[in-house]
Write a protein that holds these residues in place. Structure first.
Motif, PDB file in Angstrom:
ATOM      1  N   ALA A  69      -2.282  -7.081  24.339  1.00 35.57           N
ATOM      2  CA  ALA A  69      -1.536  -6.775  23.122  1.00 35.57           C
ATOM      3  C   ALA A  69      -0.148  -7.392  23.129  1.00 35.57           C
ATOM      4  O   ALA A  69       0.462  -7.561  22.072  1.00 35.57           O
ATOM      5  CB  ALA A  69      -1.435  -5.258  22.949  1.00 35.57           C
ATOM      6  N   GLU A  70       0.364  -7.756  24.305  1.00 39.50           N
ATOM      7  CA  GLU A  70       1.694  -8.341  24.423  1.00 39.50           C
ATOM      8  C   GLU A  70       1.658  -9.840  24.678  1.00 39.50           C
ATOM      9  O   GLU A  70       2.653 -10.532  24.445  1.00 39.50           O
ATOM     10  CB  GLU A  70       2.453  -7.657  25.573  1.00 39.50           C
ATOM     11  N   HIS A  71       0.548 -10.365  25.146  1.00 37.02           N
ATOM     12  CA  HIS A  71       0.466 -11.765  25.539  1.00 37.02           C
ATOM     13  C   HIS A  71       0.571 -12.669  24.309  1.00 37.02           C
ATOM     14  O   HIS A  71      -0.085 -12.428  23.294  1.00 37.02           O
ATOM     15  CB  HIS A  71      -0.851 -12.022  26.270  1.00 37.02           C
ATOM     16  N   TYR A 107      -7.750  -9.605  20.061  1.00 37.95           N
ATOM     17  CA  TYR A 107      -8.280  -9.463  21.414  1.00 37.95           C
ATOM     18  C   TYR A 107      -9.335  -8.357  21.452  1.00 37.95           C
ATOM     19  O   TYR A 107      -9.296  -7.398  20.682  1.00 37.95           O
ATOM     20  CB  TYR A 107      -7.156  -9.148  22.408  1.00 37.95           C
ATOM     21  N   THR A 132      -2.819 -13.947  22.889  1.00 32.05           N
ATOM     22  CA  THR A 132      -3.906 -13.017  22.557  1.00 32.05           C
ATOM     23  C   THR A 132      -3.503 -11.864  21.652  1.00 32.05           C
ATOM     24  O   THR A 132      -4.369 -11.182  21.112  1.00 32.05           O
ATOM     25  CB  THR A 132      -4.494 -12.406  23.847  1.00 32.05           C
ATOM     26  N   ARG A 133      -2.200 -11.635  21.482  1.00 33.11           N
ATOM     27  CA  ARG A 133      -1.789 -10.414  20.791  1.00 33.11           C
ATOM     28  C   ARG A 133      -2.257 -10.348  19.350  1.00 33.11           C
ATOM     29  O   ARG A 133      -2.363  -9.267  18.770  1.00 33.11           O
ATOM     30  CB  ARG A 133      -0.266 -10.281  20.843  1.00 33.11           C
ATOM     31  N   HIS A 134      -2.582 -11.507  18.735  1.00 28.16           N
ATOM     32  CA  HIS A 134      -3.031 -11.476  17.347  1.00 28.16           C
ATOM     33  C   HIS A 134      -4.488 -11.049  17.217  1.00 28.16           C
ATOM     34  O   HIS A 134      -4.890 -10.533  16.181  1.00 28.16           O
ATOM     35  CB  HIS A 134      -2.817 -12.841  16.678  1.00 28.16           C
ATOM     36  N   THR A 145      -5.844  -4.104  28.220  1.00 31.76           N
ATOM     37  CA  THR A 145      -5.670  -4.246  26.773  1.00 31.76           C
ATOM     38  C   THR A 145      -4.195  -4.175  26.390  1.00 31.76           C
ATOM     39  O   THR A 145      -3.769  -4.819  25.424  1.00 31.76           O
ATOM     40  CB  THR A 145      -6.462  -3.181  26.005  1.00 31.76           C
ATOM     41  N   GLU A 146      -3.403  -3.420  27.145  1.00 31.48           N
ATOM     42  CA  GLU A 146      -1.961  -3.390  26.880  1.00 31.48           C
ATOM     43  C   GLU A 146      -1.334  -4.747  27.170  1.00 31.48           C
ATOM     44  O   GLU A 146      -0.431  -5.192  26.441  1.00 31.48           O
ATOM     45  CB  GLU A 146      -1.298  -2.300  27.719  1.00 31.48           C
ATOM     46  N   GLN A 147      -1.802  -5.427  28.209  1.00 30.82           N
ATOM     47  CA  GLN A 147      -1.307  -6.776  28.497  1.00 30.82           C
ATOM     48  C   GLN A 147      -1.725  -7.759  27.409  1.00 30.82           C
ATOM     49  O   GLN A 147      -0.928  -8.599  26.977  1.00 30.82           O
ATOM     50  CB  GLN A 147      -1.847  -7.247  29.855  1.00 30.82           C
ATOM     51  N   GLY A 163      -5.471  -6.262  17.263  1.00 31.21           N
ATOM     52  CA  GLY A 163      -4.481  -7.328  17.282  1.00 31.21           C
ATOM     53  C   GLY A 163      -3.707  -7.370  15.984  1.00 31.21           C
ATOM     54  O   GLY A 163      -4.103  -6.779  14.968  1.00 31.21           O
ATOM     55  N   THR A 164      -2.602  -8.087  16.008  1.00 29.57           N
ATOM     56  CA  THR A 164      -1.739  -8.123  14.826  1.00 29.57           C
ATOM     57  C   THR A 164      -2.412  -8.813  13.642  1.00 29.57           C
ATOM     58  O   THR A 164      -2.033  -8.582  12.495  1.00 29.57           O
ATOM     59  CB  THR A 164      -0.423  -8.852  15.158  1.00 29.57           C
TER      60      THR A 164
END
Length: 295
Positions: free
Chosen positions: A27-29, A36, A32-34, A23-25, A113-114
């Motif tokens: 959140a940065e990808h 996930y 997907t960060r918007h 999930t940390e990955q 996500g953002t």
């Protein structure tokens, strides 16, 4: 993350919880960060299922496809019945449980996500009205099944990206399948959408779309935004960006050439629009997609 319930799984049920490292990955990808998933599952005839949380760090969707359950938040309470979707925002205390005489069967997903908070606006949820009825929910089953089937794969970034993509597709489909989705009065939205698709290679203006609808620019813009939630030109540009994503995924054409194919004379303007919509530049989007394929 708010832990899913530890309710014992009966036959036919499933629960998937992504490890923190994944999930940390996500959140940065950039893809997907918007939006996930953190965990998701399917509980069948969930007799005795109940959850109470005073602290809730993520967003939770619960869809009931059989039976009934009850829910309570500081702002609303009621029954969740077959064909209804419940959204519980982050940081909202809540309690929910299956009805003893007719226990629910539910699909559920914890997500973040953002753009997670904006899902409430997209789906027309409010704290006072957290339930939406889906008239044609069975159309979502293929995507939901594909998401659940990922439990048979090992945890990996590529599987996580696919899960996020499926979740985004499911959420994007919800407004179209709900009882509250109403066509715009005064013109055929489906026909206008086809016109936009057929003319995605052209540099069209608001007046062009208003003429197709047979309305003044003012009345057309107002009716279109009521029907879709966004302006006609933003809708058209988002359609072009979706087509650009397909071209970046499937061709070796340069960004400049793709911009020209979609009616943009200025490739720098196209790149700015693409980044504003997708969160990354066209080249970074293409590079990220190709890295996923290589994995």
């Amino acid at each position: 993350m708010s832990q899913p319930s530890s309710w014992p799984l009966p036959a036919g049920s499933s629960r998937v919880v992504f490890p923190l490292s994944l999930t940390e990955q996500l959140a940065e990808h950039p893809l997907t960060r918007h939006l996930y998933p953190l965990a998701y599952g399917h509980y069948v005839d969930a007799a005795g299922h109940q959850v109470q949380r005073e602290q809730h760090t993520d967003y939770l969707l619960i869809f009931c496809h059989r039976g009934r359950g009850a829910f309570h938040t500081p702002h609303a309470s009621g029954l969740l019945q077959a064909g209804q979707l419940l959204l519980l925002p982050a940081h909202t205390a809540h309690h929910y449980q299956a009805q003893a005489d007719d226990p629910w069967s539910i699909y559920w997903v914890h997500f973040h996500g953002t753009a997670a908070a904006r899902c409430l606006q997209l789906l027309n949820f409010t704290p006072q009205q957290p339930v939406l009825t889906l008239a044609r929910w069975r159309q979502l089953i293929p995507s939901v099944t594909e998401l659940l089937n990922l439990q048979h794969q090992r945890y990996s970034l590529s599987a996580g990206v696919l899960a996020a993509t499926l979740l985004q597709r499911i959420i994007a489909e919800v407004p179209r399948l709900s009882d509250t989705a109403q066509p715009a009065a005064g013109f055929d939205l489906a026909a206008l959408d086809r016109f936009m698709q057929d003319n995605s290679h052209r540099n069209l203006a608001l007046q062009d779309f208003a003429a197709v609808a047979g309305l003044s620019r003012y009345h057309f813009s107002k009716k279109f935004k009521t029907a879709t939630g966004i302006s006609p030109m933003r809708y058209f540009n988002q359609l072009k960006v979706r087509l650009a994503c397909q071209m970046l995924d499937t061709s070796t054409d340069s960004v400049r050439h793709i911009a020209q194919l979609l009616g943009f004379d200025d490739p720098y303007y196209f790149s700015r629009l693409f980044k504003k919509t997708m969160g990354v530049s066209p080249q970074l989007y293409r590079d990220s997609h190709h890295r996923q394929q290589e994995r």
